[in-house]
Design an enzyme around this catalytic site. Structure first.
Site, mmCIF file in Angstrom:
data_model
loop_
_atom_site.group_PDB
_atom_site.id
_atom_site.type_symbol
_atom_site.label_atom_id
_atom_site.label_comp_id
_atom_site.label_asym_id
_atom_site.label_seq_id
_atom_site.Cartn_x
_atom_site.Cartn_y
_atom_site.Cartn_z
ATOM 1 N N GLY A 1 0.792 -1.228 0.000
ATOM 2 C CA GLY A 1 0.000 0.000 0.000
ATOM 3 C C GLY A 1 0.820 1.271 0.000
ATOM 4 O O GLY A 1 0.323 2.353 -0.339
ATOM 5 N N LEU B 1 8.107 0.280 -2.801
ATOM 6 C CA LEU B 1 8.311 -1.059 -2.236
ATOM 7 C C LEU B 1 9.418 -1.014 -1.168
ATOM 8 O O LEU B 1 10.136 -0.029 -1.051
ATOM 9 C CB LEU B 1 8.709 -2.026 -3.356
ATOM 10 C CG LEU B 1 7.654 -2.244 -4.456
ATOM 11 C CD1 LEU B 1 8.248 -3.043 -5.619
ATOM 12 C CD2 LEU B 1 6.424 -2.954 -3.907
ATOM 13 N N GLY C 1 9.043 -1.710 2.304
ATOM 14 C CA GLY C 1 8.580 -1.717 3.688
ATOM 15 C C GLY C 1 9.326 -0.765 4.612
ATOM 16 O O GLY C 1 9.990 0.175 4.165
ATOM 17 N N GLY D 1 14.543 4.622 25.963
ATOM 18 C CA GLY D 1 14.862 3.238 25.597
ATOM 19 C C GLY D 1 16.250 3.118 25.000
ATOM 20 O O GLY D 1 16.550 3.688 23.960
ATOM 21 N N ILE E 1 17.376 1.005 18.278
ATOM 22 C CA ILE E 1 16.968 2.237 17.594
ATOM 23 C C ILE E 1 17.465 3.460 18.351
ATOM 24 O O ILE E 1 18.038 4.389 17.771
ATOM 25 C CB ILE E 1 15.426 2.285 17.443
ATOM 26 C CG1 ILE E 1 14.984 1.189 16.464
ATOM 27 C CG2 ILE E 1 14.959 3.657 16.979
ATOM 28 C CD1 ILE E 1 13.493 1.129 16.203
ATOM 29 N N GLU F 1 16.648 4.839 30.299
ATOM 30 C CA GLU F 1 16.414 3.400 30.118
ATOM 31 C C GLU F 1 15.833 2.787 31.382
ATOM 32 O O GLU F 1 16.308 3.045 32.479
ATOM 33 C CB GLU F 1 17.732 2.699 29.725
ATOM 34 C CG GLU F 1 17.761 1.195 29.836
ATOM 35 C CD GLU F 1 16.717 0.461 28.985
ATOM 36 O OE1 GLU F 1 16.556 0.818 27.806
ATOM 37 O OE2 GLU F 1 16.054 -0.449 29.520
ATOM 38 N N VAL G 1 9.998 5.780 32.345
ATOM 39 C CA VAL G 1 9.359 7.015 31.878
ATOM 40 C C VAL G 1 7.859 6.931 32.141
ATOM 41 O O VAL G 1 7.217 5.923 31.821
ATOM 42 C CB VAL G 1 9.670 7.251 30.384
ATOM 43 C CG1 VAL G 1 8.814 8.379 29.837
ATOM 44 C CG2 VAL G 1 11.149 7.561 30.200
ATOM 45 N N ASP H 1 8.420 -9.828 11.080
ATOM 46 C CA ASP H 1 8.138 -9.153 12.353
ATOM 47 C C ASP H 1 6.763 -9.487 12.929
ATOM 48 O O ASP H 1 6.551 -9.301 14.121
ATOM 49 C CB ASP H 1 8.213 -7.627 12.180
ATOM 50 C CG ASP H 1 9.636 -7.115 12.129
ATOM 51 O OD1 ASP H 1 10.573 -7.938 12.053
ATOM 52 O OD2 ASP H 1 9.819 -5.871 12.160
ATOM 53 N N HIS I 1 46.687 -10.371 6.430
ATOM 54 C CA HIS I 1 47.244 -9.307 7.267
ATOM 55 C C HIS I 1 47.526 -8.091 6.391
ATOM 56 O O HIS I 1 48.084 -8.254 5.306
ATOM 57 C CB HIS I 1 48.549 -9.773 7.911
ATOM 58 C CG HIS I 1 49.242 -8.698 8.680
ATOM 59 N ND1 HIS I 1 48.796 -8.312 9.932
ATOM 60 C CD2 HIS I 1 50.300 -7.907 8.386
ATOM 61 C CE1 HIS I 1 49.584 -7.332 10.366
ATOM 62 N NE2 HIS I 1 50.497 -7.068 9.453
HETATM 63 P P1 NAI Z 1 14.455 -2.543 21.821
HETATM 64 O O1 NAI Z 1 13.542 -3.618 22.270
HETATM 65 O O2 NAI Z 1 15.741 -2.849 21.173
HETATM 66 O O3 NAI Z 1 14.781 -1.576 23.067
HETATM 67 C C1 NAI Z 1 13.764 -0.924 23.803
HETATM 68 C C2 NAI Z 1 14.339 -0.441 25.122
HETATM 69 O O4 NAI Z 1 13.384 0.418 25.748
HETATM 70 C C3 NAI Z 1 14.628 -1.553 26.113
HETATM 71 O O5 NAI Z 1 15.963 -1.417 26.565
HETATM 72 C C4 NAI Z 1 13.597 -1.345 27.209
HETATM 73 O O6 NAI Z 1 14.070 -1.761 28.475
HETATM 74 C C5 NAI Z 1 13.380 0.178 27.153
HETATM 75 N N1 NAI Z 1 12.100 0.654 27.733
HETATM 76 C C6 NAI Z 1 10.874 0.116 27.556
HETATM 77 N N2 NAI Z 1 9.952 0.846 28.235
HETATM 78 C C7 NAI Z 1 10.587 1.879 28.841
HETATM 79 C C8 NAI Z 1 10.180 2.984 29.690
HETATM 80 N N3 NAI Z 1 8.906 3.181 30.034
HETATM 81 N N4 NAI Z 1 11.129 3.845 30.129
HETATM 82 C C9 NAI Z 1 12.437 3.670 29.764
HETATM 83 N N5 NAI Z 1 12.867 2.648 28.990
HETATM 84 C C10 NAI Z 1 11.962 1.771 28.516
HETATM 85 O O7 NAI Z 1 13.520 -1.625 20.882
HETATM 86 P P2 NAI Z 1 13.857 -0.572 19.741
HETATM 87 O O8 NAI Z 1 15.215 0.010 19.910
HETATM 88 O O9 NAI Z 1 12.674 0.336 19.714
HETATM 89 O O10 NAI Z 1 13.894 -1.461 18.430
HETATM 90 C C11 NAI Z 1 12.712 -2.132 17.993
HETATM 91 C C12 NAI Z 1 13.046 -3.330 17.153
HETATM 92 O O11 NAI Z 1 13.639 -2.937 15.936
HETATM 93 C C13 NAI Z 1 13.987 -4.282 17.851
HETATM 94 O O12 NAI Z 1 13.471 -5.575 17.735
HETATM 95 C C14 NAI Z 1 15.268 -4.152 17.064
HETATM 96 O O13 NAI Z 1 15.967 -5.373 17.007
HETATM 97 C C15 NAI Z 1 14.798 -3.706 15.686
HETATM 98 N N6 NAI Z 1 15.820 -2.892 15.055
HETATM 99 C C16 NAI Z 1 16.982 -3.477 14.660
HETATM 100 C C17 NAI Z 1 17.998 -2.729 14.118
HETATM 101 C C18 NAI Z 1 19.275 -3.401 13.755
HETATM 102 O O14 NAI Z 1 19.287 -4.614 13.631
HETATM 103 N N7 NAI Z 1 20.375 -2.680 13.598
HETATM 104 C C19 NAI Z 1 17.870 -1.282 13.922
HETATM 105 C C20 NAI Z 1 16.632 -0.772 14.402
HETATM 106 C C21 NAI Z 1 15.654 -1.559 14.926
#
Ligand code: NAI
Length: 462
Positions: A34, A38, A40, A176, A180, A199, A233, A309, A441
């Protein structure tokens, strides 16, 4: 009514890869999308644009911090944010058009619009209903909101808004310390923002090897990011230009507030299946909103599969891609397989952080005897030459058999280095197998070999 062997819903890395593999296997395939383009979340508002901004801001960091040391004199470049955004948009365009080209090349029909499944074997897109022997749901995920926080994508943003802010904020609060938050927090810290990460847990990057996590936090602090850990938070009060974040420290329940120009909410993502009609269709969902699947990605409704996902497992583009290829094989009557024990994870900060397999913590919990081979990039000639000697490689191997069980790298090109260990693990290799493999090396990859040597009689350069 057009009739297909397979209709894939969603064109992210899971969906588009699945569609291409289906077409390659001789199945008449369509993909529903949508969005205007393309690819996502990953290509449009995720992995790819964030890597463009990470790359550009890293170049600035190098110019500001390392050029003069190498005899490259002159003023560091200033940031033209509009141009950086244009560069990022161009990168997105090249990638999304690339997928469109691959669709044409493989004769995959792009059904433009948002799809739903009125009944098994049928996919509705707009007013048209199409027939499909198999349907693959690859609808992805969306940022999960926190209660008490309203996202406006201007002052209080998710990763999507954070990629196209109107200007570089003076102060950014990141909620968090996950992938991300740390990637985008790094971008803005390098571009001059004051970045504070709040965090909930007492450490950053949940699930990561604890030693890597501590080193990572220290290195990010050196780059100017600050951390408030153990803080939940509670709410964000925002006006059109400012926000106030209220959090509670878990250790004593005390409340504090912090002001910000922009608040990035990066507290995780949740499956996105809105509008597909899955519940009416009778597709079993978990209480976390994931589509339930069996070992072959089949849902509870025959002929309907799901990947990426929106099902269980790590929310990673490459995990979705693997499932996309595997489910295509299954639909074509072959044997699709994903080894969930060898899925690497990478954080594209500087230094990069990469991991695969077990951590020391999971091994201890399982009561498994293991040994650790560790090697610091300080002992790697190439890393020293490139101002990239922060970090280390750590390989975990079975105490008795020497089989590699996991690896954790923080350092230069960690996201690329991890793959030789992934291949080794796929082949059930021992640390000695890696240690006996000649590594060119001078390369960063010598640090991987040295860590493997350290699992045996010892590394040479430590
Ligand atoms: P995440 O699950 O990696 O981290 C979220 C963090 O927020 C955790 O450390 C958690 O303890 C904290 N948190 C939750 N509620 C909170 C609160 N009320 N107050 C303070 N801290 C709190 O989630 P994120 O970074 O949003 O990423 C989402 C998804 O996207 C993940 O599954 C990630 O693997 C994927 N992703 C992967 C990337 C990569 O492979 N390089 C890049 C971007 C995203």
């Amino acid at each position: 009514m057009a009739s297909y062997d397979v209709i894939v819903i969603g064109s992210g890395p899971g969906g588009y890869v699945c569609a291409i593999r289906c077409a390659q296997l001789g199945l008449k395939t369509a993909c529903v999308e949508g969005r205007e383009t393309l690819g996502g979340t990953c290509l449009n508002i995720g992995c790819i644009p964030s890597k463009a901004l990470l790359h550009a801001s890293h170049q600035l960091h190098e110019a500001e911090h390392n050029f003069a040391k190498m005899g490259l004199k002159g003023k560091a470049p200033s940031v033209d944010w509009k141009q950086m955004q244009a560069y990022k948009d161009d990168v997105i365009g090249q990638n999304t058009k690339g997928v469109e080209f691959l669709f044409k090349k493989n004769k995959i029909d792009w059904l433009k619009g948002w799809g739903s499944i009125p009944e098994a074997g049928r996919v509705k897109v707009g007013d048209e209903v199409h027939e499909a022997k198999a349907i693959v749901v690859a609808s992805g995920s969306e940022p999960s909101a926190l209660p008490g926080i309203e996202i406006d994508e201007k002052v209080v943003v998710t990763s999507e808004g954070a990629l196209s802010l109107p200007k570089v904020p003076k102060k950014m609060v990141v909620i968090g310390a996950g992938v991300i938050g740390l990637e985008l927090g790094s971008v803005y810290a390098r571009l001059g923002s004051e970045v504070e990460v709040i965090e909930f847990l007492d450490h950053i990057t949940p699930g990561m090897d604890a030693e890597v996590s501590r080193t990572f936090q220290r290195l990010l602090q050196k780059q100017g990011l600050s951390f408030t850990l153990g803080a939940a938070v509670q709410k964000v009060d925002a006006t059109k230009t400012k926000a106030k974040v209220t959090y509670k420290l878990r250790k004593d329940d005390s409340e504090a507030t912090v002001d910000a120009d922009v608040v990035l909410v990066s507290t995780g993502r949740r499956p996105y299946t809105d509008g597909l009609g899955l519940e009416a269709l009778g597709v079993k969902m978990s209480d976390r909103g994931q589509v339930e699947t069996d070992g072959h990605w089949a849902t509870s409704v025959p002929g309907v599969y799901a990947i990426g996902d929106c099902i269980a497992g790590p929310m990673l583009a490459h995990k979705a891609e693997d499932e996309g290829m595997a489910v295509a094989e299954v639909i074509a009557g072959k044997h699709g397989h994903v080894n969930y024990g060898v899925i690497p994870g990478v954080i594209y900060t500087h230094p990069e952080v990469a991991n695969v397999g077990e951590t020391e913590e999971t091994l201890k919990e399982a009561g498994r005897a293991y040994k650790v081979g560790k090697f610091s990039f300080m002992g790697n000639g190439r890393a020293k030459a490139n101002f990239a000697a922060d970090g280390f490689v750590k390989i975990l191997a079975d105490e008795q058999t020497d089989r590699i069980l996991g690896a954790h790298i923080i350092g230069p090109m960690a996201g690329d280095l991890i793959h030789e260990i992934c291949v080794a693990m796929e082949f059930g290799a021992s640390a000695q197998d890696l240690a006996l493999t000649c590594h060119a090396h001078p390369t960063y990859s010598e640090a991987v070999r040295e860590a493997a040597l350290a699992c045996g009689d010892g590394a040479i350069h430590s």
